[in-house]
Design an enzyme around this catalytic site. Structure first.
Site, short mmCIF file in Angstrom:
data_model
loop_
_atom_site.label_atom_id
_atom_site.label_comp_id
_atom_site.label_asym_id
_atom_site.label_seq_id
_atom_site.Cartn_x
_atom_site.Cartn_y
_atom_site.Cartn_z
N ASN A 189 0.83 -1.19 0.00
CA ASN A 189 0.00 0.00 0.00
C ASN A 189 0.88 1.25 0.00
O ASN A 189 2.11 1.15 0.00
CB ASN A 189 -0.95 -0.05 1.20
CG ASN A 189 -2.29 0.59 0.90
OD1 ASN A 189 -2.36 1.63 0.25
ND2 ASN A 189 -3.35 -0.03 1.37
N HIS A 217 22.52 1.83 12.69
CA HIS A 217 23.78 2.51 12.97
C HIS A 217 24.42 1.91 14.22
O HIS A 217 23.73 1.40 15.10
CB HIS A 217 23.54 4.01 13.17
CG HIS A 217 22.94 4.66 11.96
ND1 HIS A 217 23.70 5.08 10.90
CD2 HIS A 217 21.66 4.93 11.64
CE1 HIS A 217 22.91 5.59 9.97
NE2 HIS A 217 21.66 5.51 10.39
N GLY A 272 -0.63 -1.71 8.61
CA GLY A 272 -0.12 -0.36 8.36
C GLY A 272 0.74 0.19 9.47
O GLY A 272 0.55 -0.09 10.65
N THR A 331 10.95 -6.46 16.37
CA THR A 331 12.36 -6.47 16.73
C THR A 331 12.94 -7.87 16.84
O THR A 331 14.15 -8.03 16.96
CB THR A 331 12.58 -5.75 18.08
OG1 THR A 331 11.82 -6.43 19.08
CG2 THR A 331 12.14 -4.29 17.99
N ARG A 348 4.92 -8.75 19.81
CA ARG A 348 4.89 -10.03 20.51
C ARG A 348 3.77 -10.90 19.92
O ARG A 348 2.73 -10.37 19.51
CB ARG A 348 4.60 -9.85 21.99
CG ARG A 348 5.57 -8.95 22.70
CD ARG A 348 6.62 -9.77 23.43
NE ARG A 348 7.43 -8.92 24.28
CZ ARG A 348 8.70 -8.63 24.05
NH1 ARG A 348 9.30 -9.11 23.00
NH2 ARG A 348 9.37 -7.86 24.87
#
Length: 176
Positions: A76, A106, A133, A156, A171
């Protein structure tokens, strides 16, 4: 988590590749939606692999040459893929608006960061996934086949196949 590999974004080859990708993204984004077929040849030039895709404008990536899209891919509006490392997306994957896939980050060390070093690790999304989204997928993450990621998530860690996951950090909420 896959080890983050260091690189310099200022290497001449990387600079030229990003310039090429930005030009192709600009061309793709300028094509009106009713002329979708005109985008396909540009997708072939930009991506490492693509069979069939529908990408709403605006789409941005760093290189394109590290992006592998499975058949019937959909993204989208306002999708961003930072592809210093490979991004592999399976068949029939749906990305909601403003989904960002990051292979780049970084260094935590301020001296290395000030020197311009960057780090990268691949992102993988299995077949038949739906990513809601404004989700951000971080470097080194794999999302298993048939999983659903709720809108606004920050992924993550790896998500197992057949999972419904959401949140910041993302999670698993339940298995399918």
């Amino acid at each position: 988590m896959i080890a983050l590999l260091p690189f310099s974004p200022l290497e001449p080859g990387r600079l030229a590749a990003r310039k090429r990708a930005k030009l192709l993204c600009t061309q793709i984004n300028a094509i009106p939606v009713q002329l979708q077929k005109q985008r396909q040849p540009l997708y072939q030039q930009l991506f490492a692999a693509v069979s069939s895709a529908f990408i709403e404008p605006d789409f941005y990536c760093d290189y394109g040459s590290n992006i592998y899209l499975g058949e019937n891919f959909f993204a989208n509006h306002h999708c961003v893929m930072l592809d210093a490392a490979e991004i592999r997306i399976g068949a029939r994957v749906l990305l909601g608006p403003a989904v960002h896939l990051y292979t780049t980050t970084h260094p935590i060390d301020p001296v290395a960061r000030a020197a311009g070093a960057q780090l990268a690790a691949p992102v993988t999304i299995g077949d038949d996934c739906w990513i809601g989204g404004q989700t951000v997928v971080m470097p080194g993450v794999s999302i298993g086949a048939r999983s659903v990621i709720g809108a606004g998530s920050v992924v993550t860690r790896d998500i197992a196949a057949d999972s419904v996951a959401s949140g910041n950090p993302c999670r698993v909420q339940r298995s399918l």
